[in-house]
Design a protein around this motif. Sequence first.
Motif, PDB file in Angstrom:
ATOM      1  N   THR A 155     -19.896 -22.051   2.043  1.00 39.83           N
ATOM      2  CA  THR A 155     -19.907 -20.804   2.387  1.00 39.83           C
ATOM      3  C   THR A 155     -21.134 -20.012   4.099  1.00 39.83           C
ATOM      4  O   THR A 155     -21.670 -21.126   4.356  1.00 39.83           O
ATOM      5  N   TRP A 252     -14.249 -22.967  -5.496  1.00 40.09           N
ATOM      6  CA  TRP A 252     -14.174 -21.331  -5.849  1.00 40.09           C
ATOM      7  C   TRP A 252     -13.810 -21.416  -7.509  1.00 40.09           C
ATOM      8  O   TRP A 252     -13.969 -20.735  -8.284  1.00 40.09           O
ATOM      9  N   HIS A 259     -11.794 -14.777  -4.890  1.00 38.13           N
ATOM     10  CA  HIS A 259     -11.733 -14.658  -2.844  1.00 38.13           C
ATOM     11  C   HIS A 259     -11.146 -13.145  -2.713  1.00 38.13           C
ATOM     12  O   HIS A 259     -11.980 -12.146  -2.906  1.00 38.13           O
ATOM     13  N   SER A 273     -15.765 -20.971   3.188  1.00 42.37           N
ATOM     14  CA  SER A 273     -15.165 -19.756   2.864  1.00 42.37           C
ATOM     15  C   SER A 273     -15.955 -18.431   3.484  1.00 42.37           C
ATOM     16  O   SER A 273     -17.094 -18.725   3.246  1.00 42.37           O
ATOM     17  N   TYR A 276     -15.781 -11.561   3.152  1.00 46.36           N
ATOM     18  CA  TYR A 276     -16.086 -11.324   1.248  1.00 46.36           C
ATOM     19  C   TYR A 276     -15.425  -9.771   1.128  1.00 46.36           C
ATOM     20  O   TYR A 276     -16.464  -8.764   1.900  1.00 46.36           O
ATOM     21  N   TRP A 279     -13.737  -9.377  -4.320  1.00 52.38           N
ATOM     22  CA  TRP A 279     -14.272 -10.480  -4.615  1.00 52.38           C
ATOM     23  C   TRP A 279     -14.988 -10.121  -6.589  1.00 52.38           C
ATOM     24  O   TRP A 279     -15.042  -9.140  -6.485  1.00 52.38           O
TER      25      TRP A 279
END
Length: 467
Positions: A155, A252, A259, A273, A276, A279
């Motif tokens: 991430t 995930w 997400h 990733s 955001y 989420w």
Amino acid sequence: MRVKEIEQPADYRPETPILALSEWLADPVEAARFPKHRLRFRNDRAARAVGLDHLSEAEWVAHFGRFAPLPDNLSQPLALRYHGHQFRVYNPEIGDGRGFLFAQMRDQGARLLDLGTKGSGRTPWSRAGDGRLTLKGAVREILATEMLEALGVNTSKTFSVVETGEELQRGDEPSPTRSAVLTRLSHGHIRIGTFQRLLALEEREHMAELVDYCLKQFPGPPPPEDAPGRNEPAVMLMHQAVERLADCAAGWMVAGFVHGVLNTDNMNITGESFDYGPWRFLPRWDPGFTAAYFDHAGLYAFGRQPEAVHWNCGQLAVALRLLTDAPPLIAALERFGELYVAAVGRRWCWRLGVESRGGEADGALVGASERLMAETSIQPDAFFHRHRGGRAVSDALGEALSGYEPVGDSHPYWKEDAPQSMLIEEVEAIWSAIDERDDWRPLETKIAAVRRMGEAHGTPPVPRGHA
């Protein structure tokens, strides 16, 4: 709020290879001038990795609130151009509308990293948007990235949050609301939508340059020996992207994370990733659970995330057809399923605290675990914590775990009664403390607890395709 460093220090190593592409990839922009600059979050763990943890608070705010250029770095921010499928509808009118690429540098492992923004003002791609970010959105991104990192997901890192003193109007939450500008540290900002734009404009030479940039700056292993066209740059990139994004989707799912908006402009070619918005983490194991209130058809529901990522990889293959024939790209795309299944098994065992056995054994363990969670409605974080190392199991799960070796778990976290989680009720309570009392202590406490959980889990399994 200052999050203390724990990584080994690194030198600041600016390097800006994006400038070789910027004439056709981006637009130079100016950061917004905000009425106030109050530092709210400073991630020294991330800053230490790129040699920026020595900055004073005034210097930090100058760079990440007013966006004065970092030494020997980009002299002006760049708003990147891209297209994308948004909920499967192609949109050529998008790009960096409230963010920009601010800086590039190498970490201690020589990886190229980007500092990008969210909420830094209007750009040529803002359309009707104000180019701003709510403080609540920034707090939510801190929580998402910290939790995902602790659970082993590749991430982006929330690097900085500066409150900016504006009152924003938003139709989907109480307004006016406080504003902020966020800086994230990412391993590149090249999206599938970046390639889609070049296809739409039929810019073959630029597509070839972008492929070469990605292969050089985000290196990975070559395709399998029997892969057709394995020495063609576009085919090499397709294999790497499929491997990385299959692992991202698996990350995930094992984290119980939704997400919410898996459009092609939100898919990083590195498999990282990022970005955001609406989420959520699962309150219970429910494949139909949807995070975004506007996802009426459940296109990006929890259980459909692997399908969505696979579909997005297909759009990358379509774009790369500008450079090569379809069969080698299709061959790479067809690897997604097996890579995803293997990544789920590998990550599931890591989170459950047992050594992966691979293949059918891992598949049976995952299946037995999913059935147990569905039957009992146990929250996923509680499931993994309760059965860590194969403890407290019986019946079908016990049978599936037969033959698995537990890892050595000496961290006291595993002896605690309850695990860390990131359910919406706690997220809202953390925000309420900030919104109503300007009390940042619950956020600080939560970050410390989540990082402690990450220490207990240890180093996550690294897929073959990650740089």
